[in-house]
Design a protein around this motif. Structure first.
Motif, short mmCIF file in Angstrom:
data_model
loop_
_atom_site.label_atom_id
_atom_site.label_comp_id
_atom_site.label_asym_id
_atom_site.label_seq_id
_atom_site.Cartn_x
_atom_site.Cartn_y
_atom_site.Cartn_z
N VAL A 121 0.85 -1.19 0.00
CA VAL A 121 0.00 0.00 0.00
C VAL A 121 0.88 1.24 0.00
CG1 VAL A 121 -1.47 1.39 1.54
CG2 VAL A 121 -2.09 -0.97 1.03
N ARG A 122 0.51 2.21 -0.83
CA ARG A 122 1.20 3.50 -0.81
C ARG A 122 0.47 4.42 0.15
NH1 ARG A 122 0.78 8.55 -3.56
NH2 ARG A 122 -0.98 7.78 -4.80
N VAL A 123 1.18 4.84 1.18
CA VAL A 123 0.60 5.78 2.14
C VAL A 123 0.83 7.20 1.61
CG1 VAL A 123 0.60 6.63 4.50
CG2 VAL A 123 1.06 4.20 4.05
N HIS A 124 -0.25 7.91 1.40
CA HIS A 124 -0.18 9.31 0.96
C HIS A 124 -0.29 10.16 2.22
CE1 HIS A 124 -0.91 12.44 -2.24
NE2 HIS A 124 -1.32 13.09 -1.16
N GLU A 125 0.84 10.61 2.72
CA GLU A 125 0.91 11.33 3.99
C GLU A 125 0.43 12.77 3.82
OE1 GLU A 125 1.18 12.67 7.57
OE2 GLU A 125 1.70 10.55 7.24
N VAL A 126 -0.57 13.16 4.62
CA VAL A 126 -1.17 14.49 4.48
C VAL A 126 -0.98 15.37 5.72
CG1 VAL A 126 -2.88 13.66 2.82
CG2 VAL A 126 -3.46 13.75 5.26
N GLY A 127 -0.22 14.90 6.71
CA GLY A 127 -0.11 15.64 7.96
C GLY A 127 0.44 17.04 7.82
N ALA A 128 1.43 17.21 6.96
CA ALA A 128 2.07 18.52 6.84
C ALA A 128 1.18 19.55 6.16
CB ALA A 128 3.39 18.38 6.06
N ARG A 129 0.18 19.10 5.40
CA ARG A 129 -0.74 20.03 4.76
C ARG A 129 -2.12 19.98 5.42
NH1 ARG A 129 -5.67 20.15 2.49
NH2 ARG A 129 -5.27 18.14 1.47
N ASP A 130 -2.81 18.87 5.25
CA ASP A 130 -4.16 18.75 5.79
C ASP A 130 -4.15 18.78 7.32
OD1 ASP A 130 -6.88 18.37 5.89
OD2 ASP A 130 -6.81 16.24 5.41
N GLY A 131 -3.10 18.24 7.92
CA GLY A 131 -3.01 18.24 9.37
C GLY A 131 -2.74 19.63 9.94
N LEU A 132 -1.69 20.26 9.46
CA LEU A 132 -1.28 21.54 10.04
C LEU A 132 -2.19 22.69 9.64
CD1 LEU A 132 2.62 21.34 9.82
CD2 LEU A 132 1.10 20.76 11.73
N GLN A 133 -2.95 22.57 8.55
CA GLN A 133 -3.81 23.69 8.15
C GLN A 133 -4.94 23.92 9.15
OE1 GLN A 133 -5.69 22.95 4.36
NE2 GLN A 133 -7.37 21.79 5.25
N ASN A 134 -5.19 22.92 10.00
CA ASN A 134 -6.28 23.04 10.95
C ASN A 134 -5.81 23.50 12.33
OD1 ASN A 134 -9.15 22.70 11.08
ND2 ASN A 134 -8.84 21.02 12.50
#
Length: 317
Positions: A18-31
Motif C-alpha cells: 500500500v502507498r501511504v499518501h501522507e497528508v499531515g504537513a498540509r491537511d493536518g497543520l492547516q487546521n
C-alpha cells in the motif's frame, strides 16, 4: 525509539503493498489554531521521509488569507529540495499552479466538493463552477507533464445535506477524470462512512468506468470508522490510502470534521496484515511525538499513545 510491532498474520484478498499518501504537513497543520514555524514544518517533512514515507503532501498554494497556517509555501518548498520523495501540493487555481511550478513542484492536487453546500462554503462556487475553475489548472499541469490528483470531499456525508447519494459522487469523480486527473482521492470529510457504504461506492465507480487503480481513500475518524473503512477499501483492491501522522487535521471549512486517520494506526494494522508500506513505525511514532511536543499537546493517535508513555492521556483528560 524502538516501537513494538504487531504479530503478522496475513489475510487473503489484500494487496501486497500500500502507498501511504501522507497528508499531515498540509491537511493536518492547516487546521492548527497557531501557525507552526516554517523551520518546524520543514523538519517535520524531513522526518516523515526519513521514516520511509515516499509521498508527503507538503503545503498549499492558496491565498494566505484563506489558510494562514500555510501562507509560507514559498519559503517552505525550497527547504525540501534535497528530499527523495514525491511532494504534492494543493493548488486552487491557475495562479496557485504557477506559484507551485515556479518552485519546481511536479505533483499537484485540486480540491473539489461533491455537494453544493460544501462547494459554497469552501470555494464560494457551485459544484459545476468549481469544476470549470479546475479545468484550466488541470490542462496546464498536464501540458507540463505534472501529475494531478483530484480530491473529492464529502463523498459519504455532508454536515448541511446529510447522507450523500452515491450517484452524486460518481458524477463528480467522472468529471474530474474527464478533466485529466491522474488519480482521485475519495474523502470522508466528516467521518460518517461505514464499510458497506465504502464498498458500494467503489463498486459503482468501477461500473461507471472509474478503475480502482486510480482511486485513493481519505477517511476521518469522527465515529471511529476510519480503519474499518480502510480495510473495506483494501479488500476491494485500493492500494493508496491517505493518512496523517499523529492523527492531525480536520477541515477548517467543515466544523464537524475531526482528525484524519492516523498514519501510525494505519501502519500498525498493515504491519499486522503483512501488507508492505516501507514505513518504519518506530521512526514515524518518534516524529509524531516530536511534533506533539512542539504543538504543546499529546498526539491523538492511539498507536502513538500506546507506544510512547509521554503521549498517554492523563487522568484529567
Amino acid at each position: 525509539m524502538t516501537a513494538g510491532l504487531p504479530m503478522t498474520v496475513p489475510s487473503p484478498g489484500l494487496p501486497s503493498r500500500v502507498r501511504v499518501h501522507e497528508v499531515g504537513a498540509r491537511d493536518g497543520l492547516q487546521n492548527e489554531k497557531a501557525v507552526v514555524p516554517t523551520e518546524v514544518k520543514a523538519e517535520f517533512i524531513h522526518r516523515l521521509v526519513d521514516a520511509g514515507l515516499r509521498t508527503v503532501e507538503a503545503t498549499s498554494f492558496v491565498r494566505p488569507e484563506w489558510v494562514p497556517q500555510l501562507a509560507d509555501a514559498e519559503r517552505l518548498f525550497p527547504l525540501l529540495a534535497d528530499l527523495d520523495a514525491e511532494l504534492p501540493v494543493l493548488v486552487p487555481n491557475t495562479r496557485g499552479l504557477e506559484r507551485a511550478l515556479s518552485l519546481g513542484a511536479r505533483r499537484i492536487a485540486v480540491f473539489a466538493s461533491v455537494t453544493e453546500s460544501f462547494a459554497k462554503a469552501n470555494l464560494n462556487r457551485t459544484v459545476d463552477e468549481s469544476l470549470a475553475m479546475f479545468e484550466p489548472v488541470v490542462t496546464a499541469a498536464r501540458e507540463r507533464k505534472v501529475h494531478v490528483r483530484g480530491y473529492l470531499s464529502m463523498c459519504f456525508g455532508d454536515p448541511w445535506e446529510g447522507a450523500v447519494p452515491i450517484r452524486q459522487v460518481v458524477r463528480v469523480a467522472k468529471a474530474l477524470r474527464e478533466l485529466g486527473c491522474d488519480e482521485l482521492s475519495l474523502g470522508d470529510t466528516i467521518g460518517t462512512a461505514t464499510p458497506g457504504h465504502v464498498r458500494a461506492l467503489l463498486t459503482e465507480l468501477n461500473a461507471e468506468g472509474v478503475p480502482t487503480d486510480v482511486l485513493g481513500v481519505h477517511f476521518h475518524d469522527t465515529y471511529g470508522q476510519a480503519l474499518s473503512n480502510t480495510l473495506a477499501a483494501l479488500q476491494h483492491g485500493v492500494t493508496t490510502v491517505d493518512a496523517s501522522a499523529g492523527g492531525l487535521g480536520g477541515c477548517p471549512f467543515a466544523k464537524s470534521a475531526t482528525g484524519n486517520l492516523a498514519t501510525e494506526d494505519l501502519v500498525w494494522m498493515l504491519d499486522g496484515l503483512g501488507v508492505e508500506t516501507g514505513v518504519d513505525l518506530g521512526r514515524l511514532t518518534a516524529t509524531s511525538v516530536w511534533l506533539a511536543e512542539r504543538l504543546g499537546r499529546p498526539s491523538p493517535s492511539r498507536t502513538v499513545r500506546a507506544l510512547s508513555p509521554s503521549q498517554a492521556p492523563s487522568h484529567k483528560e
